[in-house]
Design a protein around this motif. Sequence first.
Motif, PDB file in Angstrom:
ATOM      1  N   UNK A 128     -36.086 117.284  26.950  1.00 32.70           N
ATOM      2  CA  UNK A 128     -35.274 116.217  26.366  1.00 32.70           C
ATOM      3  C   UNK A 128     -36.007 115.435  25.283  1.00 32.70           C
ATOM      4  N   UNK A 129     -37.324 115.379  25.383  1.00 31.30           N
ATOM      5  CA  UNK A 129     -38.110 114.499  24.517  1.00 31.30           C
ATOM      6  C   UNK A 129     -37.954 114.788  23.020  1.00 31.30           C
ATOM      7  N   UNK A 130     -37.842 116.042  22.578  1.00 30.26           N
ATOM      8  CA  UNK A 130     -37.680 116.260  21.136  1.00 30.26           C
ATOM      9  C   UNK A 130     -36.384 115.692  20.569  1.00 30.26           C
ATOM     10  N   UNK A 131     -35.392 115.457  21.422  1.00 29.52           N
ATOM     11  CA  UNK A 131     -34.075 115.061  20.938  1.00 29.52           C
ATOM     12  C   UNK A 131     -33.653 113.663  21.367  1.00 29.52           C
ATOM     13  N   UNK A 132     -34.541 112.908  22.015  1.00 26.82           N
ATOM     14  CA  UNK A 132     -34.142 111.592  22.507  1.00 26.82           C
ATOM     15  C   UNK A 132     -35.358 110.716  22.750  1.00 26.82           C
ATOM     16  N   UNK A 133     -35.149 109.399  22.688  1.00 21.54           N
ATOM     17  CA  UNK A 133     -36.129 108.457  23.220  1.00 21.54           C
ATOM     18  C   UNK A 133     -35.924 108.431  24.727  1.00 21.54           C
ATOM     19  N   UNK A 134     -37.003 108.537  25.478  1.00 23.99           N
ATOM     20  CA  UNK A 134     -36.877 108.829  26.911  1.00 23.99           C
ATOM     21  C   UNK A 134     -37.693 107.872  27.765  1.00 23.99           C
ATOM     22  N   UNK A 135     -37.051 107.382  28.826  1.00 21.64           N
ATOM     23  CA  UNK A 135     -37.697 106.563  29.843  1.00 21.64           C
ATOM     24  C   UNK A 135     -37.496 107.230  31.202  1.00 21.64           C
ATOM     25  N   UNK A 136     -38.460 107.055  32.106  1.00 22.79           N
ATOM     26  CA  UNK A 136     -38.406 107.689  33.428  1.00 22.79           C
ATOM     27  C   UNK A 136     -38.799 106.675  34.484  1.00 22.79           C
ATOM     28  N   UNK A 137     -38.144 106.729  35.633  1.00 23.47           N
ATOM     29  CA  UNK A 137     -38.550 105.917  36.779  1.00 23.47           C
ATOM     30  C   UNK A 137     -39.711 106.609  37.477  1.00 23.47           C
ATOM     31  N   UNK A 138     -40.832 105.935  37.586  1.00 21.44           N
ATOM     32  CA  UNK A 138     -42.037 106.518  38.189  1.00 21.44           C
ATOM     33  C   UNK A 138     -42.298 105.803  39.514  1.00 21.44           C
TER      34      UNK A 138
END
Length: 435
Positions: A128-138
Motif C-alpha cells: 500500500x505504501x507506494x500509493x498512499x500515506x499510511x498509518x498503522x496501529x502498533x
Amino acid sequence: MKYMATYDLMESIRNTNEWFGASAQAFASYPVFALSMNPFLPVMAAWGKVTERSFERMAAKPDWGIRSIVGPDGQDHLVDEKIVIRRPFGDLVQFFVRRREPMARRILLVAPMSGHYATLLRSTVQSLLPDADLWVTDWHNARDIPVSEGRFDIEDYTLYIADFLKELGPDTHVIAICQPVPLVLAATAWLAKQDPAAQPRSLTLMGGPVDPDAAATEVTDFGRRVSMGQLEQTMIQRVGFKYKGAGRQVYPGLLQLAGFISMNAERHARAFSDQIMREARGEASDHDGHNRFYDEYLAVMDMTAEFYLSTVERIFKNREIARNVFTLRGERVDIGAITSVAVKIVEGEKDDISAPGQCLAALDLLTGLPESKKARHLEPGAGHYGIFAGKSWRLNIRPLVLDFIDANAGAAEVSPEKARRIRAKTVTPIRLASA
C-alpha cells in the motif's frame, strides 16, 4: 493457572527447547564428525538449527524492515517509522516516505490484537505504501506493560481507535483486518454521535467476526463450548518476574500459538519436516519461503486478560455487536448511526478463522447507510491470511480496495496548504533508515 510460576514454566520450556536445538546443531557440526559418512549427523544438525530458530522467534518482536520504496519519479525514497500517538497499550505509527508530497489516499491500517504483532501485516504495508500515506496501529505486548498502567479491555481498544481517527482527520480511509473489524465499526458509530466530523471517509472490513454465529468455525465452536469461568481458569496467567509487566494477568501468546498450530497441525508438521530435510541437504537459506513465513507466524505477543475475556464474552458469546447492543462507557453504540461512511466487506471463500458471512453481517447493521455506500466482495479460493497478505490480496483484492477508496475519496488531491499542515504534524521518528 493464574500464577507466575505457570507463566515462567512455559517460558522455561521455550528456553529449554531453544537450548536443545542450539546444542544439537553444535554437537552434530563438530569438525571431527566431518570424517564420518553417517547421514544422521547432518539431519541432527538441521533439526537443531530449525528448532533453535523456531523457539527463539517466539520471544522476539520482528522488525518492520521496510527501508525504502520506489516513488513515482523512479527514485528510491527512504521510509521512516514515526510515532504520531504514543499510548501504554498501543501506538499510532506513520510510515513516513522522505521527499514525497502528501498523497490523496490517507489510509489507517488497523492491525489485529490477536496474538501476533502488527508486523504480520508487513507485506500489506509494503503493497500500500507506494500509493498512499499510511498509518498503522502498533499494539504492545502486554507482558512488557507495567501493572501501574491499569486495565485494557475492548472498550479501551475502541476508544484508542476513535482517538486515532480524531488525530488523522476526516479524509482518512480505514482498513481493518480480522479481530478489530467489529470494534472499528463500533468506534466509527461512536464518532458518528460524539464527533461526526472525525469519521473516516470509508471503512474496508476484512474477515472479521461481526456476527460469529453467521457461519460456524472451530473458533466459534470453541467459544460456545467453554464457559467464561473455564477460560479464566485455564487460559489466564500472570506474567513472570523476567518482564516489566510482572504480575499482570494475560492470555499468553504461546497458548494462542498452540491453538493456531493445532488447527492445521498436519500442515505445520509437514512444513517443518520438509524444512529440516532442506537444511540437511544444504538447500535452505535464512530468507527462504519457510523462514519468511514462520519468523513472523511464530512471533507472538500476550494480550491483557481483560481484553481477551471481554472479547470472548461480548463479541462471541453475547454477540453485542451482532445484536447492536454494544455499550461504551455505559452508553449504547448504535451502528445504525453511521450514515455517511462508505463500507466495503471483504471475505475469503475458504476462511477457516472468520468464515464468509461473519463479516458480511455488518451491512445489515448499517440501517442508516444508503445501499450506494455499501459494497461486498467474496474472494474465491482465498483463506484467512490470503485476503490481506497472500496471492489473492496482491492480484485482486488490493486493486479493488484502492478503487473503493478512490470512489469515496471526496477530494481528488491534497492542496499545498493542507500538505504543509500534514507535514507540520509529523513528529521525531523512532527509527530512521540510514541515509
